[in-house]
Design a protein around this motif. Structure first.
Motif, PDB file in Angstrom:
ATOM      1  N   MET A 273       5.865 -19.958 -28.186  1.00  0.00           N
ATOM      2  CA  MET A 273       6.054 -19.528 -26.798  1.00  0.00           C
ATOM      3  C   MET A 273       6.860 -20.568 -26.032  1.00  0.00           C
ATOM      4  O   MET A 273       6.548 -21.756 -26.085  1.00  0.00           O
ATOM      5  N   GLY A 274       7.882 -20.114 -25.339  1.00  0.00           N
ATOM      6  CA  GLY A 274       8.711 -21.031 -24.556  1.00  0.00           C
ATOM      7  C   GLY A 274       8.532 -20.854 -23.077  1.00  0.00           C
ATOM      8  O   GLY A 274       7.577 -21.354 -22.484  1.00  0.00           O
ATOM      9  N   ARG A 275       9.441 -20.085 -22.476  1.00  0.00           N
ATOM     10  CA  ARG A 275       9.492 -19.955 -21.016  1.00  0.00           C
ATOM     11  C   ARG A 275       8.188 -19.570 -20.332  1.00  0.00           C
ATOM     12  O   ARG A 275       7.915 -20.093 -19.251  1.00  0.00           O
ATOM     13  N   PRO A 276       7.369 -18.658 -20.903  1.00  0.00           N
ATOM     14  CA  PRO A 276       6.113 -18.321 -20.198  1.00  0.00           C
ATOM     15  C   PRO A 276       5.227 -19.545 -19.944  1.00  0.00           C
ATOM     16  O   PRO A 276       4.408 -19.540 -19.032  1.00  0.00           O
ATOM     17  N   ILE A 277       5.390 -20.599 -20.750  1.00  0.00           N
ATOM     18  CA  ILE A 277       4.629 -21.839 -20.531  1.00  0.00           C
ATOM     19  C   ILE A 277       5.505 -22.909 -19.894  1.00  0.00           C
ATOM     20  O   ILE A 277       5.141 -23.503 -18.879  1.00  0.00           O
ATOM     21  N   THR A 278       6.698 -23.140 -20.451  1.00  0.00           N
ATOM     22  CA  THR A 278       7.526 -24.261 -19.981  1.00  0.00           C
ATOM     23  C   THR A 278       8.030 -24.061 -18.549  1.00  0.00           C
ATOM     24  O   THR A 278       8.285 -25.034 -17.846  1.00  0.00           O
ATOM     25  N   GLN A 279       8.194 -22.806 -18.143  1.00  0.00           N
ATOM     26  CA  GLN A 279       8.682 -22.559 -16.784  1.00  0.00           C
ATOM     27  C   GLN A 279       7.589 -22.107 -15.824  1.00  0.00           C
ATOM     28  O   GLN A 279       7.868 -21.699 -14.697  1.00  0.00           O
ATOM     29  N   ALA A 280       6.354 -22.208 -16.277  1.00  0.00           N
ATOM     30  CA  ALA A 280       5.230 -21.844 -15.398  1.00  0.00           C
ATOM     31  C   ALA A 280       5.036 -22.914 -14.324  1.00  0.00           C
ATOM     32  O   ALA A 280       5.394 -24.079 -14.516  1.00  0.00           O
ATOM     33  N   GLU A 281       4.477 -22.504 -13.204  1.00  0.00           N
ATOM     34  CA  GLU A 281       4.206 -23.454 -12.128  1.00  0.00           C
ATOM     35  C   GLU A 281       3.254 -24.544 -12.609  1.00  0.00           C
ATOM     36  O   GLU A 281       3.410 -25.718 -12.296  1.00  0.00           O
ATOM     37  N   ASN A 282       2.270 -24.118 -13.403  1.00  0.00           N
ATOM     38  CA  ASN A 282       1.323 -25.058 -14.008  1.00  0.00           C
ATOM     39  C   ASN A 282       1.300 -24.783 -15.516  1.00  0.00           C
ATOM     40  O   ASN A 282       0.570 -23.910 -15.986  1.00  0.00           O
ATOM     41  N   PRO A 283       2.119 -25.513 -16.302  1.00  0.00           N
ATOM     42  CA  PRO A 283       2.230 -25.226 -17.740  1.00  0.00           C
ATOM     43  C   PRO A 283       0.904 -25.300 -18.486  1.00  0.00           C
ATOM     44  O   PRO A 283       0.634 -24.450 -19.343  1.00  0.00           O
ATOM     45  N   LEU A 284       0.073 -26.298 -18.181  1.00  0.00           N
ATOM     46  CA  LEU A 284      -1.197 -26.425 -18.897  1.00  0.00           C
ATOM     47  C   LEU A 284      -2.105 -25.242 -18.592  1.00  0.00           C
ATOM     48  O   LEU A 284      -2.763 -24.704 -19.489  1.00  0.00           O
ATOM     49  N   ALA A 285      -2.113 -24.801 -17.337  1.00  0.00           N
ATOM     50  CA  ALA A 285      -2.935 -23.640 -16.969  1.00  0.00           C
ATOM     51  C   ALA A 285      -2.437 -22.384 -17.689  1.00  0.00           C
ATOM     52  O   ALA A 285      -3.242 -21.566 -18.156  1.00  0.00           O
ATOM     53  N   ALA A 286      -1.118 -22.235 -17.791  1.00  0.00           N
ATOM     54  CA  ALA A 286      -0.551 -21.077 -18.499  1.00  0.00           C
ATOM     55  C   ALA A 286      -0.938 -21.116 -19.972  1.00  0.00           C
ATOM     56  O   ALA A 286      -1.306 -20.100 -20.565  1.00  0.00           O
ATOM     57  N   LEU A 287      -0.872 -22.307 -20.569  1.00  0.00           N
ATOM     58  CA  LEU A 287      -1.263 -22.483 -21.972  1.00  0.00           C
ATOM     59  C   LEU A 287      -2.749 -22.191 -22.158  1.00  0.00           C
ATOM     60  O   LEU A 287      -3.144 -21.480 -23.091  1.00  0.00           O
ATOM     61  N   GLN A 288      -3.568 -22.724 -21.266  1.00  0.00           N
ATOM     62  CA  GLN A 288      -5.015 -22.510 -21.371  1.00  0.00           C
ATOM     63  C   GLN A 288      -5.377 -21.033 -21.217  1.00  0.00           C
ATOM     64  O   GLN A 288      -6.288 -20.553 -21.892  1.00  0.00           O
ATOM     65  N   ALA A 289      -4.621 -20.322 -20.366  1.00  0.00           N
ATOM     66  CA  ALA A 289      -4.879 -18.887 -20.199  1.00  0.00           C
ATOM     67  C   ALA A 289      -4.611 -18.137 -21.497  1.00  0.00           C
ATOM     68  O   ALA A 289      -5.367 -17.245 -21.883  1.00  0.00           O
ATOM     69  N   VAL A 290      -3.537 -18.522 -22.189  1.00  0.00           N
ATOM     70  CA  VAL A 290      -3.234 -17.890 -23.485  1.00  0.00           C
ATOM     71  C   VAL A 290      -4.336 -18.225 -24.487  1.00  0.00           C
ATOM     72  O   VAL A 290      -4.845 -17.342 -25.182  1.00  0.00           O
ATOM     73  N   ASN A 291      -4.722 -19.518 -24.557  1.00  0.00           N
ATOM     74  CA  ASN A 291      -5.769 -19.917 -25.498  1.00  0.00           C
ATOM     75  C   ASN A 291      -7.095 -19.197 -25.213  1.00  0.00           C
ATOM     76  O   ASN A 291      -7.792 -18.794 -26.152  1.00  0.00           O
ATOM     77  N   GLN A 292      -7.417 -19.028 -23.936  1.00  0.00           N
ATOM     78  CA  GLN A 292      -8.665 -18.332 -23.578  1.00  0.00           C
ATOM     79  C   GLN A 292      -8.590 -16.873 -23.988  1.00  0.00           C
ATOM     80  O   GLN A 292      -9.581 -16.296 -24.448  1.00  0.00           O
ATOM     81  N   SER A 293      -7.412 -16.265 -23.836  1.00  0.00           N
ATOM     82  CA  SER A 293      -7.272 -14.857 -24.229  1.00  0.00           C
ATOM     83  C   SER A 293      -7.470 -14.693 -25.738  1.00  0.00           C
ATOM     84  O   SER A 293      -7.997 -13.692 -26.206  1.00  0.00           O
ATOM     85  N   LEU A 294      -7.061 -15.717 -26.488  1.00  0.00           N
ATOM     86  CA  LEU A 294      -7.208 -15.671 -27.956  1.00  0.00           C
ATOM     87  C   LEU A 294      -8.649 -15.925 -28.376  1.00  0.00           C
ATOM     88  O   LEU A 294      -9.114 -15.387 -29.390  1.00  0.00           O
ATOM     89  N   ALA A 295      -9.346 -16.776 -27.610  1.00  0.00           N
ATOM     90  CA  ALA A 295     -10.747 -17.077 -27.924  1.00  0.00           C
ATOM     91  C   ALA A 295     -11.647 -15.891 -27.674  1.00  0.00           C
ATOM     92  O   ALA A 295     -12.625 -15.678 -28.364  1.00  0.00           O
TER      93      ALA A 295
END
Length: 232
Positions: free
Chosen positions: A210-232
């Motif tokens: 995943m690139g832009r959905p995380i790298t260009q997010a206002e808060n990249p870590l929050a965007a990443l954590q949201a993806v990880n939570q959806s997978l969990a």
């Protein structure tokens, strides 16, 4: 996060400081990182080593495709840099892939994973016709994935939509690494074949690029954590 990170964040920057500013917001336990041709050409091995020193698993996405000896030496050099994963083009053939795998096995970092690109996710039927006429993208992916497995590699880069097909003939040990992943509602950009993270994992994908959905997010870590939570 106890389980292994499934998201590989694609660092697509032409500025090393901007890349590091993003990396410093991310957690090595929550993601791996991908360095591709642009960044590697601009910033070289030292940049990759600096990411490894921060604790990140690095996917060096250089898609080697050349005569077997040349590719083998390049893959060995990548492994000895300490990267987690490197890739080649499956269309380079079995001899090339086996040479690359053997070179990594004989390196100082034999645990580096080696995967192969089947059909680029930007290619649709019309583009593929220019290269190999009268073969569907799915048919070409299936053929090249089998060649990759027969060559002893760890897996392939593929579209998430091809993962279901590939899982019919390849078990979970055979890694499926998938670009073109976009959270629901996100812009698809220049990728022709896309899927959401949850759908991709359900389809049998091993790792999500995943690139832009995380790298260009206002808060990249929050965007990443949201993806990880959806997978969990």
């Amino acid at each position: 996060m106890n389980q292994e990170a499934r998201v590989i964040v694609a660092l697509d920057f032409d500025d090393a400081d901007k890349a590091m500013a993003l990396v410093d917001q991310l957690d090595p336990a929550a993601c791996k990182l991908k360095v591709g041709k642009e960044m590697f050409t601009l910033f070289g091995p030292e940049f990759v080593k600096s990411l490894i020193a921060r604790g990140f698993d690095i996917f060096l996405d250089l898609k080697f495709h050349d005569i077997p000896n040349t590719v083998a030496k390049a893959c060995k050099a990548a492994a000895e840099m300490g990267v987690w994963m490197v890739n080649v083009h499956a269309s380079g053939g079995m001899e090339m892939m086996k040479a690359a795998k053997n070179a990594i096995a004989g390196s100082s970092h034999p645990q580096t994973k080696l995967i192969a690109v089947t059909v680029l996710t930007s290619m649709d039927q019309a583009q593929l016709n220019d290269v190999v006429p009268e073969v569907s993208p799915a048919g070409q992916v299936k053929k090249l994935a089998q060649l990759t497995a027969d060559s002893g590699l760890d897996g392939v880069v593929c579209s998430a939509k091809e993962a279901v097909m590939l899982r019919e003939t390849h078990n979970d040990e055979f890694l499926l690494v998938t670009p073109g992943i976009r959270p629901a509602g996100a812009d698809v950009g220049d990728q022709k074949r896309v899927m959401t993270p949850v759908d991709a994992i359900d389809a049998g994908v091993s790792y999500l690029v995943m690139g832009r959905p995380i790298t260009q997010a206002e808060n990249p870590l929050a965007a990443l954590q949201a993806v990880n939570q959806s997978l969990a």
